[in-house]
Design an enzyme around this catalytic site. Sequence first.
Site, PDB file in Angstrom:
ATOM      1  N   ASP A   1       4.945  -0.764  -1.127  1.00 27.39           N
ATOM      2  CA  ASP A   1       6.092  -1.689  -1.032  1.00 27.39           C
ATOM      3  C   ASP A   1       5.854  -2.757   0.153  1.00 27.39           C
ATOM      4  O   ASP A   1       5.081  -2.769   0.962  1.00 27.39           O
ATOM      5  CB  ASP A   1       7.370  -1.231  -0.841  1.00 27.39           C
ATOM      6  CG  ASP A   1       7.595  -0.426   0.245  1.00 27.39           C
ATOM      7  OD1 ASP A   1       6.548   0.252   0.651  1.00 27.39           O
ATOM      8  OD2 ASP A   1       8.633  -0.386   0.887  1.00 27.39           O
TER       9      ASP A   1
ATOM     10  N   GLU B   1       8.504   2.308   2.059  1.00 26.21           N
ATOM     11  CA  GLU B   1       8.262   2.570   3.442  1.00 26.21           C
ATOM     12  C   GLU B   1       9.252   1.686   4.132  1.00 26.21           C
ATOM     13  O   GLU B   1       9.808   1.887   4.945  1.00 26.21           O
ATOM     14  CB  GLU B   1       6.779   2.318   3.650  1.00 26.21           C
ATOM     15  CG  GLU B   1       6.477   2.624   5.010  1.00 26.21           C
ATOM     16  CD  GLU B   1       6.718   1.381   6.128  1.00 26.21           C
ATOM     17  OE1 GLU B   1       6.428   1.762   7.603  1.00 26.21           O
ATOM     18  OE2 GLU B   1       6.894   0.547   5.547  1.00 26.21           O
TER      19      GLU B   1
HETATM   20 ZN    ZN Z   1       3.712  -1.877   6.665  1.00 26.23          ZN
HETATM   21 CA    CA Z   2       6.064  -3.326   7.357  1.00 30.48          CA
END
Ligand code: ZN
Ligand code: CA
Length: 384
Positions: A92, A153
Amino acid sequence: MSLPPDSMGNKNENPAERRLVERFLALLRIASPSRQEGRLAAHLQGELEALGFRVEFDSAGARAGSDTGNLIATLPATAAGVEPMIFCCHLDTVTPCADVHPQIADGVVRSDGTTILGGDDKAGIAAIVEGVQRIRERGVAHGLIQVLLTICEEIGMHGAKELDYGKLQGKRVFVLDGEGAPGKIVVRGPAKDLIRATVRGRTAHAGLCPERGVSAIQVAARAIELMHLLRIDAETTANIGSIHGGTATNVVAEEVVVVAEARSLDNARLDAQSAHMKACFEDAARDFGATAEVVVERSYAAFLLDADTPVVGHCMAAMRRLGLTPELVATGGGSDCNIFNARGLTAVNLSIGMTDPHATSESLRLVDLETTARLVEAIIESRA
Ligand code: ZN
Ligand code: CA
């Protein structure tokens, strides 16, 4: 024979280097905001299967609210007795990331200025895929290789937190998600707490009978005024992120919600800082006759790997092979690395050249992209 310029008009004569750049640009053009990584994951499933990986997805997507799970790809060993290695990046990106139009000038890739670039973390992904392809083409015998591509993340490492760890077949994790030119190895990361305080006072009409009220806004202000914030010491930071509360000028505010964070490279110092912040809310509430409900949640624990840890030595050996000078560093930020180390793996975060991540000015030097791909090759070839 001279190759025609590639899609960006570059005339690099090395086919593998050109392929790496094309691969990177293709990833940049596929939007993958957090929770919508599915299209990028499907593209990479194809790339990895073409290299001989068996690709599977775990069920983290449902729990993280994404349209895909984490991608776990496994390439069987061709040499015996080599420690399995896991390469990890996140799929992401932050926003704005729709319609990224990468531009290359003077050996640097940038967006057109209206979006982020997405080199965080697609530079790492491109380098891993390219590095493995080169190893295959050169016929280098290797141990078991896994590629782990996580979701969500950027919004709190939810993919790593919800990962099906049973699908991993090794302990050494090389996360490629670091800022700065290749050569840095993040071996130390902070612990982080999320602190959510709900202050409740008593509402009253501000003009007719304010003395009957207790202003939650005043209580929160007192608490924050008492608090040690921002840089606490060399290892510890704290910040108020948001304050919400109140309704109108003629109403004594009944409720305020304050959301804050604290981080420290030292778990005990973080405990102390979070306890201090909690006490400030509670003390102020008591003084005013209000209540404060403070929830402290540990997002992740601190980690520290010394130079003797196999994964660290492995990286240092691979870097020296490339003529890089390894530098062991601490970070103030969080990455999947923090989660993996808390789950019993040994994970380092390697710098891959990303510059100004999370900004529309984000850039990446092609030379750093190439070095990162070579570093992946060198890690696979190292028998540390
Ligand atoms: Zn990253
Ligand atoms: Ca980042």
